[in-house]
Design a protein around this motif. Structure first.
Motif, PDB file in Angstrom:
ATOM      1  N   GLU A 110      68.170  52.352  20.628  1.00 53.71           N
ATOM      2  CA  GLU A 110      67.575  53.687  20.508  1.00 53.71           C
ATOM      3  C   GLU A 110      67.407  54.342  21.872  1.00 53.71           C
ATOM      4  O   GLU A 110      67.583  55.558  22.014  1.00 53.71           O
ATOM      5  CB  GLU A 110      66.223  53.581  19.795  1.00 53.71           C
ATOM      6  CG  GLU A 110      66.340  53.282  18.311  1.00 53.71           C
ATOM      7  CD  GLU A 110      64.989  53.073  17.658  1.00 53.71           C
ATOM      8  OE1 GLU A 110      63.969  53.159  18.388  1.00 53.71           O
ATOM      9  OE2 GLU A 110      64.942  52.825  16.438  1.00 53.71           O
ATOM     10  N   THR A 112      69.330  54.052  24.328  1.00 54.87           N
ATOM     11  CA  THR A 112      70.647  54.464  24.822  1.00 54.87           C
ATOM     12  C   THR A 112      71.400  55.334  23.809  1.00 54.87           C
ATOM     13  O   THR A 112      72.589  55.588  23.986  1.00 54.87           O
ATOM     14  CB  THR A 112      71.502  53.225  25.155  1.00 54.87           C
ATOM     15  OG1 THR A 112      71.546  52.365  24.016  1.00 54.87           O
ATOM     16  CG2 THR A 112      70.894  52.461  26.322  1.00 54.87           C
ATOM     17  N   GLU A 113      70.712  55.744  22.743  1.00 54.12           N
ATOM     18  CA  GLU A 113      71.284  56.606  21.703  1.00 54.12           C
ATOM     19  C   GLU A 113      72.519  55.981  21.060  1.00 54.12           C
ATOM     20  O   GLU A 113      73.514  56.646  20.785  1.00 54.12           O
ATOM     21  CB  GLU A 113      71.616  57.988  22.276  1.00 54.12           C
ATOM     22  CG  GLU A 113      70.398  58.732  22.804  1.00 54.12           C
ATOM     23  CD  GLU A 113      70.740  60.116  23.330  1.00 54.12           C
ATOM     24  OE1 GLU A 113      71.947  60.451  23.359  1.00 54.12           O
ATOM     25  OE2 GLU A 113      69.815  60.840  23.695  1.00 54.12           O
ATOM     26  N   THR A 115      72.225  53.952  18.153  1.00 45.85           N
ATOM     27  CA  THR A 115      71.619  53.333  16.971  1.00 45.85           C
ATOM     28  C   THR A 115      72.644  52.963  15.912  1.00 45.85           C
ATOM     29  O   THR A 115      72.404  52.090  15.081  1.00 45.85           O
ATOM     30  CB  THR A 115      70.580  54.277  16.344  1.00 45.85           C
ATOM     31  OG1 THR A 115      71.196  55.559  16.101  1.00 45.85           O
ATOM     32  CG2 THR A 115      69.387  54.466  17.279  1.00 45.85           C
TER      33      THR A 115
END
Length: 272
Positions: A110, A112-113, A115
């Protein structure tokens, strides 16, 4: 007075018996073995209990004892049909330290985007498997290795699996990771289609995978992009095909035996 003396003699006689004999009787008393009572194996080994009905996903069926067709099946079991099924994704809470590992991994993803890097999590027979999107595999593997809460420092190998009827996901690669810091073991599983059998190499993250990736390439045809020397490790360099794929012909060589000759398996007569 006599009762105390009797008890002392009984204890002395008991301690004089062989340890193996006493342990055997103790085991029989605990399990009911030898007394006409069935051993409650599922209760003692719950990890060996099959998945409950409805928690599996069918990806095809296997026909015959060895999965061959035509004259190659000499077993007489050509009529057997068994379903090929996968355990369905599990839902939280997973239980025990599984939730700690999954939570730490999700928190990093999350941040580091990424998911969507974890496609699903499967807990089956007491083991946890993270299904990872193939383009995100190196990033996830490095997080598992370096994060303080995870510390999966060792990858003991990668193995291939071929499911011809799992359309778009025919080739699977399974990685076994060990955390020596936390004494934990998990699996990563990645898929690739037959039409594009490419996966990123993890040799730079886990050097132990050097020859494991070569063997998986040799036997299944998975191409590990970025491997320092992706060549065959078991078969000759000019060998056609990949012998452990389900669509690879059974093949063989003729064998001479006491003046007789046995043809290769794919040339023998079928008995069904």
């Amino acid at each position: 007075m006599s009762d105390d003396t009797t008890d002392d003699k009984t204890d002395a006689n008991e301690s004089a018996r062989p340890v193996e004999e006493r342990n055997l009787e103790k085991a029989k008393a605990e399990t009911g073995a030898g007394s006409g009572v069935a051993q409650p194996a599922p209760e003692q080994s719950p990890e060996n209990v099959p998945a409950p009905t409805g928690e599996v996903r069918a990806v095809g069926a296997r026909h015959g004892m060895f999965g061959v067709s035509g004259t190659g099946d000499t077993s007489g079991y050509g009529g057997l049909v068994s379903a090929t099924v996968f355990p369905a994704p599990s839902q939280k809470p997973y239980g025990g330290w599984f939730d700690e590992v999954a939570g730490a991994l999700e928190a990093r993803l999350e941040a580091t985007e990424l998911t969507s890097a974890i496609e699903s999590v499967v807990v089956h027979r007491g083991e946890i498997t993270f299904h990872v999107r193939r383009e995100d595999l190196p990033f996830v593997a490095q997080m598992l290795r370096d994060d303080e809460a995870l510390r999966f420092e060792f990858c003991s190998g990668v193995s291939g699996v071929h499911y011809p009827e799992d359309t778009g996901r025919e080739l699977h690669a399974v990685y076994h990771l060990t955390s020596m810091t936390h004494n934990r073991r998990i699996r990563l599983e990645v898929t690739a289609p037959d039409s594009d059998p490419h996966l990123p190499s993890l040799v730079s993250i886990y050097p132990t995978l050097d020859w494991h990736e070569r063997e998986t390439y040799d036997m299944f045809g998975l191409i590990f992009d970025g491997h320092p020397a992706l060549t065959r490790v078991l078969m000759p360099d000019d060998w056609p095909g990949h012998p452990q794929r389900k669509d690879y012909p059974l093949g063989g060589i003729p064998v001479e035996y006491k003046g007789g000759s046995i043809p290769p398996p794919d040339q023998r007569r079928s008995y069904n």
